[in-house]
Scaffold this active site. Structure first.
Site, PDB file in Angstrom:
ATOM      1  N   ASP A   1       0.725  -1.239  -0.069  1.00 32.52           N
ATOM      2  CA  ASP A   1      -0.090  -0.010  -0.111  1.00 32.52           C
ATOM      3  C   ASP A   1       0.828   1.332   0.082  1.00 32.52           C
ATOM      4  OD1 ASP A   1      -2.267   1.690   0.339  1.00 32.52           O
ATOM      5  OD2 ASP A   1      -2.353   1.319   2.527  1.00 32.52           O
TER       6      ASP A   1
ATOM      7  N   LYS B   1      -0.525  -1.451  -4.920  1.00 33.42           N
ATOM      8  CA  LYS B   1      -1.523  -0.664  -5.203  1.00 33.42           C
ATOM      9  C   LYS B   1      -0.624   0.611  -5.936  1.00 33.42           C
ATOM     10  CE  LYS B   1      -4.250  -1.037  -1.350  1.00 33.42           C
ATOM     11  NZ  LYS B   1      -5.062  -0.282  -0.155  1.00 33.42           N
TER      12      LYS B   1
ATOM     13  N   TYR C   1      -9.705  -9.453   1.512  1.00 32.29           N
ATOM     14  CA  TYR C   1      -9.150 -10.711   1.162  1.00 32.29           C
ATOM     15  C   TYR C   1      -9.934 -12.039   1.728  1.00 32.29           C
ATOM     16  CZ  TYR C   1      -5.380  -7.919  -0.870  1.00 32.29           C
ATOM     17  OH  TYR C   1      -4.812  -7.177  -1.539  1.00 32.29           O
ATOM     18  N   PRO C   2     -10.067 -13.131   1.398  1.00 30.16           N
ATOM     19  CA  PRO C   2     -10.961 -14.188   1.656  1.00 30.16           C
ATOM     20  C   PRO C   2     -10.582 -14.584   2.955  1.00 30.16           C
ATOM     21  CG  PRO C   2      -9.554 -14.991  -0.116  1.00 30.16           C
ATOM     22  CD  PRO C   2      -9.447 -13.391  -0.346  1.00 30.16           C
TER      23      PRO C   2
END
Ligand code: 5GP
Length: 211
Positions: free
Chosen positions: A132, A161, A188-189
């Site tokens: 990020d 990103k 996110y999962p």
């Protein structure tokens, strides 16, 4: 400084040399809440897309930044067949304001035994889920070079990103990103429950972000 364009990114593109399986890394759109939801398959594909270039790096050991780097690192281990060291770093909020300034080291590894002993003189891949502001990655590389003497360092992220970065990485550190993504919040999962959803609900929203 700290800016990167796509020419700086290694890996991440579907690789014809890998055979018939084309990895589809199409850009996902945001959900109604403005966040972008990634499925386990999205993550796996983005990670797999880096394998040819990561194999060329000839890693000796992986350092996974927890918690987000753990599952990507585990996916890579099957292909790269090197051990994983787990560390934990936290970018925390200043008490006075919301600017995230400092990285706190919650867990490091032992260099005197086990896979930790492979770091000195080895080719080390640092794995995290998302780059990020790059603050965490800069901290991690600095700590690693302060404490150890690796032959080579590579940084691996599932998602980079596209934005102005606050952190920087040394010139000789190789950078691998599975996919460049817009500056939005990624869900996110493995964090599904943190957003109040079960994995089936998460995956369903993630499919909507693909259509
Ligand atoms: P940095 O700003 O240091 O590059 O990122 C620090 C950490 O913030 C990342 O390792 C990740 O855990 C978290 N983070 C940053 N952006 C996102 C995002 O879009 N989604 C999620 N789930 N975590 C993020």
């Amino acid at each position: 400084e700290g800016k990167m364009n796509s020419n700086d990114i290694k890996g991440g593109i579907s690789n014809d040399k890998m055979g018939s399986t084309k990895i589809d890394l199409s850009t996902k759109t945001e959900a109604e809440d403005g966040k972008v939801y990634f499925s386990y398959e999205d993550i796996h594909s983005a990670v797999e897309s880096m394998v040819p270039s990561l194999a060329e790096f000839k890693p000796t050991v992986i350092i996974a930044i927890g918690g987000g780097g753990f599952i990507p690192a585990r996916i890579l281990r099957t292909q790269l067949k090197v051990p994983i060291l787990a560390i934990s770093l936290e970018l925390y909020d200043d008490e006075t304001n919301t600017t995230r300034e400092q990285v706190k080291c919650l867990q490091w590894f032992n260099t005197s035994a086990g896979p930790g002993a492979l770091v000195d003189g080895g080719n080390v891949l640092i794995v995290d889920e998302v780059d990020d502001t790059r603050t965490t990655l800069q901290y991690c590389v600095e700590e690693l070079l302060r404490k150890c003497k690796p032959a080579k360092v590579g940084v691996v992220v599932v998602h980079n990103k596209l934005k102005e970065k606050r952190g920087t990485l040394p010139e000789n550190v190789e950078y691998f990103a599975g996919q460049d993504v817009p500056d939005k919040w990624n869900c996110y999962p493995w964090d599904a429950a943190a957003y109040g959803r079960d994995i089936q609900e998460h995956e369903a929203i993630s499919r909507k972000c693909s259509s």
